[in-house]
Each structure stands twice: as structure tokens, then as C-alpha cells.
Design an enzyme around this catalytic site. Structure first.
Site, PDB file in Angstrom:
ATOM      1  N   ASP A 163       0.811  -1.218   0.000  1.00 52.83           N
ATOM      2  CA  ASP A 163       0.000   0.000   0.000  1.00 52.83           C
ATOM      3  C   ASP A 163       0.840   1.261   0.000  1.00 52.83           C
ATOM      4  O   ASP A 163       0.343   2.349  -0.304  1.00 52.83           O
ATOM      5  CB  ASP A 163      -0.868   0.035   1.269  1.00 52.83           C
ATOM      6  CG  ASP A 163      -2.094  -0.843   1.158  1.00 52.83           C
ATOM      7  OD1 ASP A 163      -2.474  -1.177   0.026  1.00 52.83           O
ATOM      8  OD2 ASP A 163      -2.665  -1.201   2.197  1.00 52.83           O
TER       9      ASP A 163
HETATM   10  C1  GLC Z   1      -1.531  -3.936   5.371  1.00 54.77           C
HETATM   11  C2  GLC Z   1      -2.766  -4.059   4.520  1.00 54.77           C
HETATM   12  C3  GLC Z   1      -2.523  -4.895   3.304  1.00 54.77           C
HETATM   13  C4  GLC Z   1      -1.289  -4.462   2.612  1.00 54.77           C
HETATM   14  C5  GLC Z   1      -0.099  -4.421   3.535  1.00 54.77           C
HETATM   15  C6  GLC Z   1       1.145  -3.894   2.890  1.00 54.77           C
HETATM   16  O1  GLC Z   1      -1.283  -5.158   5.993  1.00 54.77           O
HETATM   17  O2  GLC Z   1      -3.850  -4.600   5.236  1.00 54.77           O
HETATM   18  O3  GLC Z   1      -3.621  -4.837   2.454  1.00 54.77           O
HETATM   19  O4  GLC Z   1      -1.071  -5.342   1.562  1.00 54.77           O
HETATM   20  O5  GLC Z   1      -0.404  -3.586   4.618  1.00 54.77           O
HETATM   21  O6  GLC Z   1       1.072  -2.551   2.633  1.00 54.77           O
HETATM   22  C1  GLC Z   2      -0.613   2.391   5.869  1.00 53.86           C
HETATM   23  C2  GLC Z   2       0.165   1.199   6.343  1.00 53.86           C
HETATM   24  C3  GLC Z   2      -0.157  -0.026   5.574  1.00 53.86           C
HETATM   25  C4  GLC Z   2      -1.638  -0.220   5.494  1.00 53.86           C
HETATM   26  C5  GLC Z   2      -2.338   1.048   5.008  1.00 53.86           C
HETATM   27  C6  GLC Z   2      -3.823   0.815   5.054  1.00 53.86           C
HETATM   28  O1  GLC Z   2      -0.193   2.761   4.620  1.00 53.86           O
HETATM   29  O2  GLC Z   2       1.546   1.421   6.314  1.00 53.86           O
HETATM   30  O3  GLC Z   2       0.438  -1.147   6.197  1.00 53.86           O
HETATM   31  O4  GLC Z   2      -1.928  -1.271   4.643  1.00 53.86           O
HETATM   32  O5  GLC Z   2      -1.981   2.121   5.802  1.00 53.86           O
HETATM   33  O6  GLC Z   2      -4.600   1.922   5.005  1.00 53.86           O
END
Ligand code: GLC
Ligand code: GLC
Length: 812
Positions: A484
Site C-alpha cells: 500500500d
Molecule cells: C496492510 C494491509 C494490506 C497491505 C499491507 C502492505 O497489511 O492490510 O492490504 O497489503 O499492509 O502494505
Molecule cells: C498504511 C500502512 C499499511 C496499510 C495502510 C492501510 O499505509 O503502512 O500497512 O496497509 O496504511 O490503510
């Protein structure tokens, strides 16, 4: 240092020191009514949706931490204490918290009075049932005062914490006998209320927080409890609560049990809401209360819950000779998979329940850890998820559990999302054998009239990737891929905007993802195989060509010499290359491209994994990238916003460690696979609980990496794809017992010095008792014997439902 121990016989973690380095929690309920409960009874309850139907109030990030919950206060002749130590923190003579499968038992003892409190949500019940057992261990009789406490949330957990000009005027309650009702907003649009009752006559109550606690007091010194006298307050606005007051007399050696029910009622029809003008219809509440009005009834319901879990966990039982591994595979990892299935990433002690609903990507992945437990619920979930997809294969990134509608605030455009629908659906069909799901008619964006078969949804998912390729014929990343925080089209300089939702500049972007490329090859092949299974060879041939093209594109444009590149940025520049200053190598593309076996013959897989070992591995697990970013890179976005070593910036993101582990099994290095698995496995890190901080019985999303200030410190426990991925990896790739269309495939990849292991696996109604024997190899099945007959290959053919089968596997 440890703060408790595992009790595998009872499937519990037993906390013996209430001062855990962080609240160690558990979840109650597994269908509609849920509660979070910490080892000191903190937490809250909700119905289905932690945002829109919050029943009790909770204040996140409070001082002190974890204040507020369901509390019992005992006033024993002036000494005030709680069985769970908090909030009074009166030193107890004995404390113990047993977190089990959807129940928690907290026992405290002070001055010869023992209070054992059992908390659980009985099956098919919209209530948390609490049984309090008080025992007098003294030589003389005792008169003590028991106060219960629950604080109502005004339903919407978000506005409850902000809209005080309204909130302080809306609270309403009703009191009848020993039941205290929370009917805030029931008069207007709501069709639901909550209640808190006890199965004995009470000597008093409070329903107004200020009267009970005192405006300038804390939870630890409620004035009613200290004074030993309730105020009989009736809440009008402000903060409604529910507190019972019970006077208890106990003879020496005597025990008394009290049953409290904290429940929720919802009416289908508006006409049923009222008993008379202004008086709520209490019939449904009374029915539930009556079901649990004796300790014996509660005990029976508790046994039923335990039986339910015995049955669920019976479907995969491992005997490996490694106690720490067995308890994860047989108990805690499966349990965590059920919890993540239920909540996606919505409500934990790190997810406030108001921010995120169910994730398209997240929930599909959660399925691979859950589907063997209750396939029909997995089926339902797949249909819900697919219904939020758009006709072009894209989708909402998240949806609200209550409405099942896409959450517009979070948006879409994460170009990995569509692939996960294939991933989840294939896992479901392989487990259940139920191809009929492909014919289910499923709408797009929940719009009636737009229904197409689920198979069509899979096709548009597949097409979404190939219709969005970049200059190197690699998948365009869109808003982000699985990571993300790799926001290549975001270019944000405004600290007030969220990286997740800020406007994207994908127009003209050359940003491509090697993670999606690998994911596409893995899931694309699954799609091809599925098409062949259903006899759609034309579609299989069409799809296969695109998969092969992708393999070539990765080999030609995705290889950096020693490892796979991570991505190309907006301008088409390499990311995750030795040419970069920071972020030279990333885990995601090494994981997915090795899982896909891209360039296996050319030695790419081995080189990539050797580079992971060299640059990403550390004492506590495999970090996400290396070197960590020490500066903000506007072209990369959120990833470089985190301090080095945390979260997506070179943290050990436990979710993706299994990708590398599976890659290792592709290569056949069982020793490396096992070593990586053990490093992040909670039961193996129990000894360093003081450093690790979070629960030693479940996985955390992140452990601080080698570049962090405090390597080894974990955060974000419970709701993480880590649960499903590790379960999937250990059971299907290390132990190597994998559902296939025609039976159970056996292909273990273990350290050479393992002598073998035994697994009892239920699969489509039959039981397989599998014994694997190893003689010094890491991979390879030499001989497979099913019910005494040798079978060619490594697939155990399907056996009739109800049958119990013995399987012998000789590795070599
Ligand atoms: C969080 C989110 C997931 C994403 C991950 C890496 O665990 O829930 O959807 O893939 O962060 O950013
Ligand atoms: C932030 C976190 C990531 C998560 C995302 C969800 O970017 O670092 O882990 O998946 O928020 O909103």
C-alpha cells in the site's frame, strides 16, 4: 522473558503476570456479536460492524493504556479490587488470565476471596455472557459488595468520539428489575437496543457515568464503589452506563455464581419496537436472558462452544515432534485465521474499528487459512467480495461489513486487487470441490441487473492485468500493489493528505510492478488450470499465452542481475536495483517471482533467494527492503515516510516472509524454508516476549527490522494476512499437503534431519491419516501408499466421504 505459558491440553495461553508489555487480547464471538477482551478485561463489544454498531465504548491510545472495558469491582470491607487487576490495580494475591478459543477466563484472588470470571459469546447468541464465581477461602463468613460496569457507546463509534454537542443530549435508558437497557436513538431511526442484566435480584444500580464514577475520578476509583453504595442514577443524556450492585454473603468455603448478560436486540419490523408508548419491547432480550439464567445453562453453552472448536480444529492435526510447531498449526494459527476471516483488518488493539472495513485483497488472502474450517462461509465471503467488483475487473479496495457496499472513501485502483479474487476462489474450489460457485450470478458494484457469473468475474479480473500493461509489458501498478505504501503515482507534498486516497497521476505513468507480474503468473496459471478443469480449453489457451508472455517480460525487463527488480517508477526508472542508492532490493518481487518459478532453469530463482539471504534476512526475520530509506522520496510515496526499519520501510513485514519461504520450497531448500518460518513464528519467540511486546500466541503484522531503533519489537498483532499466509505455507508447502482438484497432493519440503511427521487431515468429508517418513532428504516423494496400495505420483486420490484412510509417504 515470559509473562505466561501455553496450556495445549486446554488450548489456552495462560497469562500469569497482568503487567504484560502490551495488552494481550482475545476475541469472543464468531458470527455476529463480537467482543475484544484484554488480559485485564479491557475492550469492547459490537454487532457485525465495529464502526456502525459499537455497543460498548472504548478509548484507543488512552492513558493509561487499555482503560475501559467490562469491569467487576469488589468492595471487601473497604478494600476495592478487580479480578483482572485493572483498573484499580490493587495488588492481587493471585492473578491468572486464560485466553482460549473464543473465551477468556480471568481469575483474581484477594484476602481469601477468589473471583473467577468467564467471558464468552455462546454460539448463535447476540450477547456476551459473563459468569462470575466468588469463593470465600477464609475461615470466617464474608460480606462483600459486587459492582458490575459497562459503558455504552452511542452506536456509531466514529461520531461517538467527536460529536459531543449532540451526544451529550441523546443518551436514554430503561431499568426493569435486574436488567439495564440502553435505548439511545431507539425513538427515532434505530431498530436496535442493548442491555446488561444479571440473574439475581440486585440491591441497586447506576446508569449514569458521572454518578457512578464521579466527574473527576478515574475508572480505578468509582465513587459508588468506594462509598460502597450505588446512586440509583437514571441517565438522561451525558454518558449512559450500566452498573449492577449486589450484596454477597459467603460462608467459609462457599462459592456463589452470578450470570451477567450483555446483549443486543434488533427488530426486523418497526411495528414490533414498542411495548407501549415510550417503553421498549423487551421480549427478545428476556428470551436471551432466560437462556442463561442459571450457571448450569451457561456451563452447557460453554461446553457447546468448546465442542464447536474441537470439531473445527480436528480438520488438520499435526504431530511433528516439535511442540512449538504443533501448537501453532493445531491451535493458534488456525484460530487466528478464523479471527482474520471474521474481521479482516477492522477491529484490534491496532485497528480502531472505525477506519477500515473488509479488504478486497485482504479478505481473499484470509481465505487460504480459513477455507478448510468452514467452506460454506468462505463461499459466502467470495460472493460478497466479488459483488463489489466493477465491470472492468477493478474494484473497491474495501467494503463495510454491515452494508456490504464498497467503501468510497478508500477508493480503488490498486492493480493487484483483481488477482486475489482468483487466488481466493481457486483455494475454495480446491478445498471443497464445489465448482458450482462459478455459475453463481454476482452483480458488479452491488447494482441489481448487472449480474454475471462468478466465472465471468474471474475472467475480467484476469483481463484487468493484461489490459493495464506498461512500456515493458509488465503490469501497471495503479495506486499501489500489495504494498500500500509504494505510491508511484502519488507525488504528495501535502502532509494533510492521505497517501492512500490522494488523487493519483496515473495518466501517462510508466510505473510498473514486478510484484503484480509474479502474482499474475501464479494466479494466471491457476486460472488456466481452472479453465481446463471446467472444459473451457479455448479460454485456457488464450490465458496461457498471456501468462507465458508475462514470464518472458519478467526475464527480459525484470531482472537486475542478482535479483528481480521491484518496479519501474512513473518516469520508467528502475526501483529495487543495484543502481539505486537506497531500496536496492525488495522482498515482494523476490517472493512472487520465485514462487512462480520464473527463470528457475536459468538460475534466477536461486540467485534471487541467495540475495534475500544476503541482504534482507536478519535475526528476527526478513526485512521488506534494503537499504532502508533514510530520506523522503516523493516519487515513491508513503514507503519512504516511515523511519528506517519500521513498517513498509525495511520492517519485517511478516505477511510476506512466507512468500520467500514458498520460493525456497520451489527450490527445494527445506532447511532455509524452516529457518525462516521459525524466526517469525510466535511460539518460537515466546521467550523474548519483553522485547517482542505483543501476544506470543498470534502473529503480528510487523516486527521492527535490522535498521530500526529497536529491532525485534513487534506491532499490529492479530489482524494481518500473516496468519493465513503462514498457515498456508507450513501446511501446504513445508508439510506439503495441498488440496488439488483430484485429491490431496503430497509434496513436503523439510529440513533433511527431520525424521518425518504425521498429519490427520479432513478433506471433502474423508479423513486422511498421513505418515511422512524421511531419510535425509529435503524434498521429493519416492513412494506413496494409500490404504495399503502403492499409488503412482504424489496425489492421494479422493476417497469416499466418511472414510478414514491411512497414507504412507516415503520421501527420497
Ligand atoms: C496492510 C494491509 C494490506 C497491505 C499491507 C502492505 O497489511 O492490510 O492490504 O497489503 O499492509 O502494505
Ligand atoms: C498504511 C500502512 C499499511 C496499510 C495502510 C492501510 O499505509 O503502512 O500497512 O496497509 O496504511 O490503510
Amino acid at each position: 522473558m515470559k509473562f505466561g505459558h501455553f496450556d495445549d491440553q486446554r488450548r489456552e495461553y495462560v497469562i500469569t503476570n497482568p503487567r504484560t508489555p502490551w495488552p494481550w487480547i482475545n476475541y469472543l464471538g464468531n458470527e455476529d456479536f463480537f467482543s475484544l477482551i484484554s488480559n485485564t478485561a479491557g475492550g469492547y463489544s459490537f454487532y457485525k460492524d465495529a464502526k456502525f454498531r459499537r455497543i460498548t465504548r472504548y478509548r484507543y491510545n488512552n492513558v493509561p493504556m487499555d482503560n475501559g472495558g467490562r469491569y467487576f469491582y469488589i468492595n471487601d470491607n473497604g478494600t476495592v479490587w478487580n479480578p483482572g487487576w485493572k483498573p484499580c490495580k490493587t495488588e492481587l494475591d493471585k492473578y491468572e488470565c486464560r485466553h482460549g478459543m473464543n473465551y477468556t477466563i480471568i481469575t483474581g484472588e484477594k484476602n481469601g476471596i477468589e473471583a473467577e470470571t468467564l467471558f464468552f459469546v455462546p454460539l448463535k447468541t447476540l450477547a456476551e455472557v459473563q459468569k462470575v464465581k466468588l469463593t470465600n477461602k477464609n475461615k470466617e463468613a464474608k460480606k462483600i459488595k459486587l459492582f458490575s460496569f459497562a459503558e455504552w457507546c452511542l452506536w456509531n463509534a466514529a461520531t461517538d468520539m467527536e460529536n459531543f454537542q449532540r451526544n451529550f443530549s441523546t443518551g436514554e435508558v430503561e431499568i426493569e428489575g435486574s436488567a439495564l437497557y440502553h435505548k439511545t436513538e431507539f425513538k427515532e431511526r434505530r431498530n436496535h437496543y442493548a442491555y446488561y442484566s444479571v440473574n439475581v435480584p440486585i440491591q441497586g444500580y447506576d446508569t449514569d457515568r458521572e454518578s457512578f464514577i464521579g466527574l473527576y475520578n478515574e475508572f480505578s476509583e468509582p465513587q459508588a464503589v468506594t462509598a460502597g453504595k450505588p446512586n440509583m442514577s437514571v441517565a438522561h443524556g451525558w454518558s449512559p452506563i450500566a452498573s449492577h450492585y449486589i450484596e454477597v454473603e459467603l460462608q467459609p468455603g462457599e462459592s456463589k455464581e452470578f450470570v451477567f448478560v450483555l446483549g443486543y436486540v434488533e427488530f426486523e419490523s418497526r411495528d414490533d419496537k414498542w411495548e407501549s408508548k415510550g417503553v421498549i419491547n423487551k421480549k427478545p432480550a428476556k428470551e436471551t436472558i432466560a437462556k442463561f439464567d442459571t450457571a448450569a445453562k451457561v456451563d452447557a453453552a460453554f461446553m457447546e462452544l468448546r465442542g464447536y472448536w474441537d470439531n473445527l480444529l480436528d480438520s488438520y492435526v499435526l504431530k511433528s515432534g516439535e511442540e512449538k510447531l504443533d501448537r501453532m498449526v493445531n491451535i493458534w494459527n488456525q484460530y487466528q485465521c478464523m479471527i482474520t476471516f471474521n474481521f479482516s483488518r477492522s477491529a484490534s488493539f491496532f485497528e480502531s474499528g472505525v477506519g477500515r472495513g473488509m479488504g478486497f485483497r485482504d479478505s481473499n488472502q484470509d481465505l487460504v487459512g480459513f477455507v478448510h474450517q468452514i467452506p460454506p462461509r468462505a463461499r459466502e465471503r467470495i460472493i460478497d467480495i466479488a459483488s463489489t467488483q466493477f465491470p472492468d475487473g477493478g474494484c473497491y479496495h474495501q467494503y463495510q461489513p454491515l452494508t456490504k457496499r464498497g467503501n468510497n472513501d478508500i477508493g480503488g485502483g490498486f492493480n493487484d486487487d483483481p488477482m486475489w479474487l482468483i487466488f481466493g476462489t481457486v483455494a475454495y474450489i480446491k478445498e471443497s470441490g464445489d465448482f458450482s460457485i462459478l455459475d453463481d450470478m454476482v452483480p458488479f458494484d452491488n447494482q441489481p441487473g448487472t449480474e454475471k457469473t462468478l466465472f465471468h468475474h474471474l475472467t475480467v479480473s484476469f483481463n484487468h492485468v493484461i489490459e493495464n500493461l506498461g512500456p515493458h509489458m509488465l503490469p501497471l501498478i495503479g495506486r499501489a500493489d500489495w504494498n500500500d505504501c509504494l505510491n508511484l503515482n502519488c507525488f504528495s507534498w501535502d502532509p494533510n493528505e492521505s497517501f492512500q486516497t490522494t488523487e493519483n497521476n496515473s495518466e501517462g505513468s510508466k510505473a510498473e510492478s514486478l510484484m503484480i507480474a509474479g502474482l499474475f503468473v501464479v494466479c494466471g496459471r491457476d486460472y488456466v488450470e481452472l479453465c481446463r478443469q471446467i472444459g473451457n480449453n479455448a479460454e485456457a489457451d488464450r490465458a496461457e499465452k498471456f501468462v507465458n508472455d508475462m514470464v518472458e517480460a519478467v526475464k527480459n525487463h525484470g531482472w537486475d542481475g542478482e535479483w528481480y527488480l521491484r518496479a519501474y517508477d512513473y518516469y520508467g526508472k528502475k526501483i529495487g536495483s543495484h543502481e539505486n542508492k537506497e531500496g536496492k532490493i525488495f522482498i515482494e518481487s523476490q517472493g512472487w517471482c520465485t514462487m512462480a518459478g520464473i527463470g528457475l532453469e536459468e538460475g534466477m530463482v536461486k540467485k534471487s533467494l541467495d540475495s534475500v539471504k544476503k541482504y534482507l534476512d536478519c535475526e528476527h526475520g526478513i526485512v521488506l527492503n534494503n537499504p532502508a530509506f533514510t530520506e523522503y522520496v516523493v516519487e515513491y510515496g508513503e514507503i519512504s515516510s516511515y523511519p528506517a526499519g519500521y513498517k513498509e520501510n525495511a520492517g519485517i513485514f511478516c505477511h510476506n516472509n512466507p512468500w520467500v519461504i514458498i520460493g525456497e520450497t520451489v527450490l527445494g531448500r527445506g532447511d532455509y524454508a524452516w529457518d525462516y518460518f521459525r524466526k517469525i513464528c510466535p511460539s518460537y519467540t515466546e521467550e523474548i516476549s519483553d522485547l517482542h511486546k505483543v501476544e506470543p500466541y498470534v502473529y503480528a503484522q510487523m516486527i521492527a527490522g535490522k535498521d530500526a531503533f529497536k529491532p525485534g519489537e513487534a506491532k499490529n498483532s492479530w489482524l494481518t494476512g500473516t496468519a493465513a499466509w503462514n498457515y498456508y505455507t507450513i501446511t501446504q508447502f513445508i508439510l506439503g499437503i495441498k488440496p488439488a482438484y483430484s485429491g490431496l497432493e503430497v509434496n513436503p519440503c523439510i529440513p533433511a534431519d527431520w525424521k518425518g511427521f504425521e498429519v490427520s487431515r479432513k478433506f471433502r468429508g474423508a479423513t486422511y491419516k498421513i505418515e511422512v517418513k524421511n531419510n535425509g532428504v529435503m524434498k521429493g516423494v519416492k513412494k506413496l501408499v494409500v490404504n495399503g496400495t502403492e499409488v503412482a505420483g504424489n496425489i492421494i486420490p479422493m476417497q469416499p466421504a466418511g472414510s478414514v484412510n491411512t497414507v504412507e509417504v516415503i520421501m527420497g
